[in-house]
Design an enzyme around this catalytic site. Structure first.
Site, mmCIF file in Angstrom:
data_model
loop_
_atom_site.group_PDB
_atom_site.id
_atom_site.type_symbol
_atom_site.label_atom_id
_atom_site.label_comp_id
_atom_site.label_asym_id
_atom_site.label_seq_id
_atom_site.Cartn_x
_atom_site.Cartn_y
_atom_site.Cartn_z
ATOM 1 N N GLU A 64 58.923 7.396 -16.356
ATOM 2 C CA GLU A 64 59.479 8.185 -15.420
ATOM 3 C C GLU A 64 60.661 7.971 -14.502
ATOM 4 O O GLU A 64 61.623 8.897 -14.386
ATOM 5 C CB GLU A 64 58.128 8.403 -14.357
ATOM 6 N N HIS A 133 45.532 14.028 -10.511
ATOM 7 C CA HIS A 133 45.862 15.156 -11.544
ATOM 8 C C HIS A 133 45.763 16.388 -10.880
ATOM 9 O O HIS A 133 45.830 17.457 -11.797
ATOM 10 C CB HIS A 133 45.072 15.069 -12.756
#
Lengths: 331, 333
Positions: A64, A133
């Site tokens: 990332e 999430h």
């Protein structure tokens, strides 16, 4: 040119593909972009690798920091990348590159460079997503000077906003809702149809109450308006679409008319964007308000997993209705 | 590639000597300005490390990009940035490289391909691989060089970036300037394994050790590997051993240093070594002296110009934030 029914994920994909056809400097990078389904769950990139090849649909390692950092470097070096961090939760791995670099480069280098990039970071509670999430982190980026933040509610928003986001020279955080990826809507197939960043849409006109919202909560607010109508309350529903900059003109006009404001957000209410809207309206439109501004948002807890707790956590249509009615009881 | 038997070779090294001297003069005079309270921040000096940036950039073109770290003055000068504009930036004056928005730690000159010094370690690496990807996508015949220090080899993005550069076969040179200190910590004490070259080689990347205080040696290897990158050879790694003569930052009193360490390393500093070689190879002492005098004069003049330059209007704080949303910056009334 006509309107076509498609999912939000497909609408973003079409918008991206149109921009990639228009401008060879537009490209996308992220995890799983060119694997079988072009995305892990909603076919967000399906087929794009075949049309544009692996130099423009770049399937990356799980890195990332570098997905975000490379997008910044590539933007500074003359291209227009769309970096997909897949979920806002993973976006936290790359906050440094987004906040310290993308948002600052134009400013700290005295305007020598622009950073025309889009970073996709999906937000929202998705059933069973739990603590890592299902988060909605839009306020983090609204708080960061240099960034633009958008959050579509409909498929039409989704396509028009991704196209505008790609064309702007500012870094844009594009926050689609995971639970809306497969929601269908009517979308224009005209490649010149864009949605101006900073322009809200009035989803329903009303005279008694303004509900300002964004992303999935705009759709729930619209449902709430149906119920409120049957109880004699006419609610005006404003879908912000763009969170920074936000469409103060439209909201001021609406609140001046209705005299009542409720802000509905899915993210944690404390220090959320609703607090900013609420404070701004209180400071600037106090003379027009018939009662003080209300907010509804998530409690300040992580998102729980088990269904009863998840339901307790969620902002629902019922809760929006209940909060809306408070504006009509004693001030 | 460098041909060190060619008749013009000493002239090539003399050019590098000039650049190194200009950097040294800049750093010394910037320190004077800091001590005099003229710098509205701090500075990270490159003294003792000048040979690396100088020799690497001598092999780059104006169209190539470099990305630097917090210790970026030398890289900027070596890439061709104007020292007077840089000094104005340090003083926060009109005419500074970034108009006074960035200061020492954000020295950048995009007109010469210097994409910025940076306050966050390792971010030059991730942005550098992206810049290289942009060059490939745009089909531009240029390369990217990223300068990092030894301390940065312990950050995660270092590994992500090296892996990334290899899998996409990017035209990029990583230069690790090993000055032995990560801020005030001895890097050896916080670093496992044999060192940066082994770490780069773990990704299959060609990696080279060089004496970073020998400008000729850095030039020779940089020339070879930069040519290799231009010819499609993919990413390469250069590990240049050097020593940070000054503290991490201008306010650093260096209390962590063993007694005598700085003095011992000063004997090995690159500019004197280069001068000795030049004198042995046909350059007169008079020319060396005149090079030194002219470098220090240029930087003294730059400081005078910076002192004389006006400060920017405070309202410029609102400029260059972003295009969208400028109505709502919340200016003080």
């Amino acid at each position: 040119m006509s309107m076509i029914t498609m999912t939000q994920a497909a609408a973003v994909r079409e918008g991206l593909a149109e921009e990639m056809r228009r401008d060879p400097l537009v490209w996308a990078l992220g995890e799983d972009l060119s694997t079988a389904h072009g995305g892990t769950s909603a076919d967000q990139y399906l087929g794009l690798i075949d049309e544009f090849g692996d130099k423009r649909i770049v399937n990356t390692p799980i890195s990332e920091n570098t997905i975000m950092g490379a997008a910044v470097g590539a933007a500074v070096a003359g291209t227009r990348p769309v970096a997909d961090l897949r979920m806002a939760d993973f976006g936290m791995c790359a906050v440094d590159e987004l906040v310290n670099q993308a948002a600052k480069i134009r400013y700290m280098f005295g305007g020598q460079a622009r950073v025309p990039l889009v970073v996709r970071q999906a937000i929202g509670v998705r059933k069973g997503g739990a603590a890592q999430h299902s988060q909605s982190t839009e306020a983090w980026y609204i708080h960061t000077p240099g960034l633009v933040v958008v959050a579509p509610a409909t498929a039409s928003d989704a396509k028009g906003l991704i196209k505008s986001a790609i064309r702007t020279d500012d870094p844009v955080v594009y926050m689609e809702h995971k639970d809306l990826w497969l929601a269908e809507g009517q979308v224009s197939d005209n490649p010149n149809d864009l949605i101006d960043i900073g322009k809200a849409s009035i989803m329903r006109q009303g005279s008694d109450l303004t509900i300002v919202s964004w992303s999935k909560m705009a759709l729930l607010s619209l449902q709430a308006a149906d119920q409120l109508k049957s109880e004699g309350i006419s609610a005006e529903i404003i879908n912000l679409r763009s969170l920074w900059p936000w469409d103060k003109d439209t909201i001021y006009k609406s609140v001046s008319k209705t005299g009542r404001l409720l802000v509905a957000q899915e993210s944690v209410q404390v220090a959320g964007f609703g607090a900013e809207i609420s404070a701004d309206i209180s400071e600037n439109l106090n003379h027009s308000l018939k009662t003080y501004v209300r907010r509804i948002g998530a409690p300040r807890t992580p998102v729980p997993y088990s269904e009863p707790m998840e339901n307790e956590y969620r902002v629902t249509t019922t809760r929006i209705i209940k909060k809306a009615k408070e504006l009509f009881s004693a001030p | 590639m460098t041909n060190n038997t060619a008749s013009n070779y000493p002239a090539r090294i003399l050019e590098m000597y000039k650049t190194m001297t200009l950097i040294r003069a800049f750093e010394e005079i910037a320190e004077e300005a800091f001590d005099a309270g003229l710098v509205n921040g701090s500075i990270h000096q490159y003294i003792g490390e000048e040979a690396i940036g100088t020799a690497v950039c001598a092999n780059l073109r104006k169209t190539d990009f470099i990305l630097s770290n917090h210790r970026g003055h030398g890289h900027a000068i070596a890439k061709g940035a104007n020292p007077e504009a840089m000094m104005k930036e340090l003083l926060g004056k009109v005419g500074g490289t970034s108009g006074g928005k960035g200061g020492s730690m954000h020295i950048a000159d995009f007109s010469v391909g210097m994409l910025g010094a940076n306050g966050v370690l390792a971010d030059g690496l991730t942005m550098g691989v992206g810049a290289a990807q942009a060059l490939v996508l745009r089909n531009v015949d240029a390369i990217v060089t990223v300068f990092v220090g030894d301390g940065t080899t312990n950050r995660g993005p270092f590994y992500e970036s090296l892996n990334w550069a290899m899998i996409y076969e990017l035209p990029i040179l990583f230069v690790c300037e090993n000055n032995t200190y990560a801020s005030s910590t001895s890097t050896r004490k916080v670093t496992a394994g044999p060192g940066p070259v082994a770490r780069a080689e773990a990704f299959g990347m060609p990696a080279y050790d060089v004496d970073g205080n020998d400008v000729r040696e850095v030039d020779e290897i940089a020339s070879k590997i930069i040519t290799n990158i231009r010819n499609g050879g993919g990413p390469q790694f250069l590990h240049a051993k050097t020593y940070r003569i000054k503290g991490h930052v201008s306010r650093d009193k260096m209390l962590y240093r063993p007694e005598g360490e700085t003095e011992a390393n000063w004997k090995n500093e690159p500019i004197s070594r280069c001068a000795d070689w030049l004198i042995k190879n046909g350059i007169s002492e008079a020319e060396i002296n005149s090079t030194n005098a002219s470098a220090y004069k240029e930087i003294r003049d730059a400081l005078e110009a910076a002192i004389a330059a006006p400060f920017p209007d405070g309202k410029l704080a609102y400029k260059d934030v972003q295009d969208l949303g400028n109505r709502y910056l919340g200016e003080h009334s």
